[in-house]
Design a protein around this motif. Sequence first.
Motif, PDB file in Angstrom:
ATOM      1  N   MET A   1      -6.974 -13.333  -5.647  1.00  0.00           N
ATOM      2  CA  MET A   1      -6.949 -13.506  -7.109  1.00  0.00           C
ATOM      3  C   MET A   1      -5.510 -13.133  -7.329  1.00  0.00           C
ATOM      4  O   MET A   1      -5.139 -13.607  -8.704  1.00  0.00           O
ATOM      5  CB  MET A   1      -7.976 -12.714  -7.789  1.00  0.00           C
ATOM      6  N   ALA A   2      -4.698 -12.479  -6.690  1.00  0.00           N
ATOM      7  CA  ALA A   2      -3.302 -12.077  -7.095  1.00  0.00           C
ATOM      8  C   ALA A   2      -2.468 -11.763  -5.979  1.00  0.00           C
ATOM      9  O   ALA A   2      -3.041 -11.282  -4.994  1.00  0.00           O
ATOM     10  CB  ALA A   2      -3.276 -10.811  -8.276  1.00  0.00           C
ATOM     11  N   GLY A   3      -1.244 -11.559  -6.042  1.00  0.00           N
ATOM     12  CA  GLY A   3      -0.275 -11.277  -5.082  1.00  0.00           C
ATOM     13  C   GLY A   3       0.405 -10.214  -5.535  1.00  0.00           C
ATOM     14  O   GLY A   3       0.617  -9.864  -6.848  1.00  0.00           O
ATOM     15  N   MET A   4       1.097  -9.403  -4.515  1.00  0.00           N
ATOM     16  CA  MET A   4       1.907  -8.149  -4.915  1.00  0.00           C
ATOM     17  C   MET A   4       3.078  -7.980  -4.276  1.00  0.00           C
ATOM     18  O   MET A   4       4.345  -7.695  -4.675  1.00  0.00           O
ATOM     19  CB  MET A   4       1.009  -6.790  -4.709  1.00  0.00           C
ATOM     20  N   VAL A   5       3.348  -8.439  -2.899  1.00  0.00           N
ATOM     21  CA  VAL A   5       4.358  -8.204  -2.106  1.00  0.00           C
ATOM     22  C   VAL A   5       4.484  -9.486  -1.504  1.00  0.00           C
ATOM     23  O   VAL A   5       3.952  -9.999  -1.001  1.00  0.00           O
ATOM     24  CB  VAL A   5       3.930  -7.187  -1.091  1.00  0.00           C
ATOM     25  N   ASN A   6       6.007  -9.886  -1.576  1.00  0.00           N
ATOM     26  CA  ASN A   6       6.315 -11.198  -1.110  1.00  0.00           C
ATOM     27  C   ASN A   6       7.507 -10.794   0.204  1.00  0.00           C
ATOM     28  O   ASN A   6       8.477 -11.779   0.339  1.00  0.00           O
ATOM     29  CB  ASN A   6       6.835 -12.121  -1.996  1.00  0.00           C
ATOM     30  N   LYS A   7       7.313  -9.904   0.706  1.00  0.00           N
ATOM     31  CA  LYS A   7       8.121  -9.688   2.092  1.00  0.00           C
ATOM     32  C   LYS A   7       7.149  -9.318   2.988  1.00  0.00           C
ATOM     33  O   LYS A   7       6.150  -8.474   3.051  1.00  0.00           O
ATOM     34  CB  LYS A   7       9.368  -8.567   1.802  1.00  0.00           C
ATOM     35  N   PHE A   8       7.309  -9.766   4.349  1.00  0.00           N
ATOM     36  CA  PHE A   8       6.540  -9.504   5.529  1.00  0.00           C
ATOM     37  C   PHE A   8       6.725  -8.064   5.801  1.00  0.00           C
ATOM     38  O   PHE A   8       7.637  -7.870   7.047  1.00  0.00           O
ATOM     39  CB  PHE A   8       6.590 -10.551   6.549  1.00  0.00           C
ATOM     40  N   ALA A   9       6.586  -7.034   5.018  1.00  0.00           N
ATOM     41  CA  ALA A   9       7.260  -5.661   5.173  1.00  0.00           C
ATOM     42  C   ALA A   9       6.598  -4.754   6.204  1.00  0.00           C
ATOM     43  O   ALA A   9       6.621  -3.616   5.871  1.00  0.00           O
ATOM     44  CB  ALA A   9       7.228  -5.303   4.087  1.00  0.00           C
ATOM     45  N   SER A  10       6.055  -5.325   7.071  1.00  0.00           N
ATOM     46  CA  SER A  10       5.566  -4.493   8.287  1.00  0.00           C
ATOM     47  C   SER A  10       6.845  -4.530   9.375  1.00  0.00           C
ATOM     48  O   SER A  10       7.127  -5.612   9.998  1.00  0.00           O
ATOM     49  CB  SER A  10       4.375  -4.980   9.010  1.00  0.00           C
ATOM     50  N   ASN A  11       7.571  -3.382   9.481  1.00  0.00           N
ATOM     51  CA  ASN A  11       8.745  -3.230  10.344  1.00  0.00           C
ATOM     52  C   ASN A  11       8.460  -2.922  11.891  1.00  0.00           C
ATOM     53  O   ASN A  11       7.237  -2.505  12.015  1.00  0.00           O
ATOM     54  CB  ASN A  11       9.673  -2.168   9.683  1.00  0.00           C
TER      55      ASN A  11
ATOM     56  N   GLY B   1      -1.834  -7.966   9.767  1.00  0.00           N
ATOM     57  CA  GLY B   1      -0.573  -8.325   9.820  1.00  0.00           C
ATOM     58  C   GLY B   1       0.359  -8.242  10.599  1.00  0.00           C
ATOM     59  O   GLY B   1       1.110  -8.835  11.329  1.00  0.00           O
ATOM     60  N   PRO B   2       0.441  -6.622  11.138  1.00  0.00           N
ATOM     61  CA  PRO B   2       1.376  -6.321  12.333  1.00  0.00           C
ATOM     62  C   PRO B   2       1.088  -7.067  13.321  1.00  0.00           C
ATOM     63  O   PRO B   2       1.979  -7.341  14.173  1.00  0.00           O
ATOM     64  CB  PRO B   2       1.175  -4.814  12.351  1.00  0.00           C
ATOM     65  N   ASP B   3      -0.108  -7.202  13.925  1.00  0.00           N
ATOM     66  CA  ASP B   3      -0.533  -7.776  15.065  1.00  0.00           C
ATOM     67  C   ASP B   3       0.167  -9.495  15.129  1.00  0.00           C
ATOM     68  O   ASP B   3       0.667  -9.924  16.003  1.00  0.00           O
ATOM     69  CB  ASP B   3      -2.063  -8.058  15.165  1.00  0.00           C
TER      70      ASP B   3
ATOM     71  N   TYR C   1       2.669 -11.517   1.471  1.00  0.00           N
ATOM     72  CA  TYR C   1       2.263 -10.385   2.321  1.00  0.00           C
ATOM     73  C   TYR C   1       0.980  -9.505   2.055  1.00  0.00           C
ATOM     74  O   TYR C   1       0.064  -9.287   2.674  1.00  0.00           O
ATOM     75  CB  TYR C   1       3.480  -9.638   2.887  1.00  0.00           C
ATOM     76  N   ILE C   2       1.213  -8.986   0.930  1.00  0.00           N
ATOM     77  CA  ILE C   2      -0.078  -8.235   0.233  1.00  0.00           C
ATOM     78  C   ILE C   2      -0.577  -8.820  -0.909  1.00  0.00           C
ATOM     79  O   ILE C   2       0.198  -9.261  -1.874  1.00  0.00           O
ATOM     80  CB  ILE C   2       0.541  -6.641  -0.200  1.00  0.00           C
ATOM     81  N   ALA C   3      -1.780  -9.238  -0.978  1.00  0.00           N
ATOM     82  CA  ALA C   3      -2.523  -9.677  -2.022  1.00  0.00           C
ATOM     83  C   ALA C   3      -3.788  -9.022  -2.388  1.00  0.00           C
ATOM     84  O   ALA C   3      -4.338  -8.207  -1.537  1.00  0.00           O
ATOM     85  CB  ALA C   3      -2.942 -11.040  -1.709  1.00  0.00           C
ATOM     86  N   ALA C   4      -4.535  -9.243  -3.475  1.00  0.00           N
ATOM     87  CA  ALA C   4      -5.763  -8.976  -4.020  1.00  0.00           C
ATOM     88  C   ALA C   4      -6.750  -9.689  -3.667  1.00  0.00           C
ATOM     89  O   ALA C   4      -6.731 -11.002  -4.324  1.00  0.00           O
ATOM     90  CB  ALA C   4      -5.586  -8.310  -5.198  1.00  0.00           C
ATOM     91  N   SER C   5      -7.765  -9.437  -2.942  1.00  0.00           N
ATOM     92  CA  SER C   5      -8.968 -10.318  -2.521  1.00  0.00           C
ATOM     93  C   SER C   5     -10.380  -9.894  -3.121  1.00  0.00           C
ATOM     94  O   SER C   5     -10.399  -8.698  -3.286  1.00  0.00           O
ATOM     95  CB  SER C   5      -9.088 -10.777  -1.248  1.00  0.00           C
ATOM     96  N   ILE C   6     -10.927 -10.874  -3.385  1.00  0.00           N
ATOM     97  CA  ILE C   6     -12.376 -10.598  -4.151  1.00  0.00           C
ATOM     98  C   ILE C   6     -13.545 -11.416  -3.621  1.00  0.00           C
ATOM     99  O   ILE C   6     -13.172 -12.579  -2.960  1.00  0.00           O
ATOM    100  CB  ILE C   6     -12.231 -10.738  -5.429  1.00  0.00           C
ATOM    101  N   THR C   7     -14.818 -11.278  -3.783  1.00  0.00           N
ATOM    102  CA  THR C   7     -15.756 -12.027  -3.428  1.00  0.00           C
ATOM    103  C   THR C   7     -16.120 -12.897  -4.365  1.00  0.00           C
ATOM    104  O   THR C   7     -15.774 -12.635  -5.638  1.00  0.00           O
ATOM    105  CB  THR C   7     -16.928 -11.317  -2.781  1.00  0.00           C
ATOM    106  N   ARG C   8     -16.837 -13.901  -4.241  1.00  0.00           N
ATOM    107  CA  ARG C   8     -17.125 -14.843  -5.339  1.00  0.00           C
ATOM    108  C   ARG C   8     -18.310 -14.255  -6.380  1.00  0.00           C
ATOM    109  O   ARG C   8     -18.165 -14.429  -7.445  1.00  0.00           O
ATOM    110  CB  ARG C   8     -18.004 -15.957  -4.833  1.00  0.00           C
ATOM    111  N   GLU C   9     -19.104 -13.457  -5.638  1.00  0.00           N
ATOM    112  CA  GLU C   9     -19.972 -12.636  -6.340  1.00  0.00           C
ATOM    113  C   GLU C   9     -19.263 -11.746  -7.563  1.00  0.00           C
ATOM    114  O   GLU C   9     -19.735 -11.491  -8.565  1.00  0.00           O
ATOM    115  CB  GLU C   9     -20.822 -11.978  -5.486  1.00  0.00           C
ATOM    116  N   THR C  10     -18.342 -11.001  -6.874  1.00  0.00           N
ATOM    117  CA  THR C  10     -17.408  -9.995  -8.027  1.00  0.00           C
ATOM    118  C   THR C  10     -16.938 -10.808  -9.140  1.00  0.00           C
ATOM    119  O   THR C  10     -17.126 -10.221 -10.121  1.00  0.00           O
ATOM    120  CB  THR C  10     -16.619  -9.201  -7.287  1.00  0.00           C
TER     121      THR C  10
END
Length: 364
Positions: free
Chosen positions: A121-131, A170-172, A248-257
């Motif tokens: 439903m939304a994004g937060m981080v737009n760098k693949f910031a696992s070093n 993500g790190p994998d 890279y980091i986003a917020a996910s939800i279920t359809r029920e929620t």
Amino acid sequence: MTKPISLRASRREIVKATAGLGGMAALQGFGSVVGLGLAPAMAATMETKTLRSTSRSWLWAVEDFGIGAKHFERAGLNVSMAATERGVNHDALLGGAADILLGAPQQNMRVQILGKPVVVMAGMVNKFASNIVVKKSIADKAGVTEASPVEQKAAVLKGLRMGTTGPGAGPDQLLRYFLRMAGADPNRDAQLVPIRGGSAMIAAMEKDQIDGFCLSSPTSDLAVKRAGATYLFHMANNPPPELSDFLYIAASITRETAEKKPDELTAYCKGLVLALKAIHEDRETFKTWARGWFSAMDDELFEKSYNANINIYMKTPIPTQRQFDINVEFLQATLKDAGQAPVPDDYTYDKAFDLTFVKRAMAT
């Protein structure tokens, strides 16, 4: 007409909310901040629960800052968090353990194409910031530094024992990406070792159980400072060009929620919008909050860590078509490694994302 919501919490509030959050208190997460008896910026009449893989990282700082600086309260929402110390958590989301899951969108996509009712439903981080860090002795022997060409650094990973947060996380995926770039088979030419928790990663490196790991800051920074590691790939501030704008980091939800809690989800997205705006427009306040939130770091390490991570955050939480496309590319490679069916041809941006709530939040 909706009354505009103030972006600013006072710096005094933020310092009070985050002072002394080290040691065990730091591990208790948001409750340590919310429970300090601060007067809310406005009455928060709604509640939501969120879930993530680790308790404290720059990757989660949009949500953490949203709570510490009261942006969610200004949207009328109380947010509580739990951390699993696992890389993949969609089973918990689908089981109702939380309303919102923070993590890599490829994980969400992977269960979507299996028919599970989840959306981003939304994004937060737009760098693949696992070093990616490795023992300095290994990098020195190979004659590479973090500034070396990408292909030379990728080749160093062949034959190493590398810690990850688990298959499909993500790190994998990032380690597999660079191993493939080096012409290696990720399933045979390296050992990808699942380890739960940043402290355990560092301990495993110190005990010579692994040669390095992939994880976000500040764990990667601490490994360099304390465990004889060096950066091989500092993805937060020196990613390969093709990964310079990666959701890279986003917020996910279920359809029920989505059906049952539209007001809470809109308020959550409003908190994200306010937090992201403040991060970009009022960095002094964000830095003041972060200094308290990451209180276990010494000043020198904090400054390095802050400067390396301040530019990983999206300006608006709406993912782009390009970000969807490159995530699908990563997912295709992951599925191929696992011997699974590829992403269906009819899988599209509109199926992956439901931006109803974030767009509603941005319009108010």
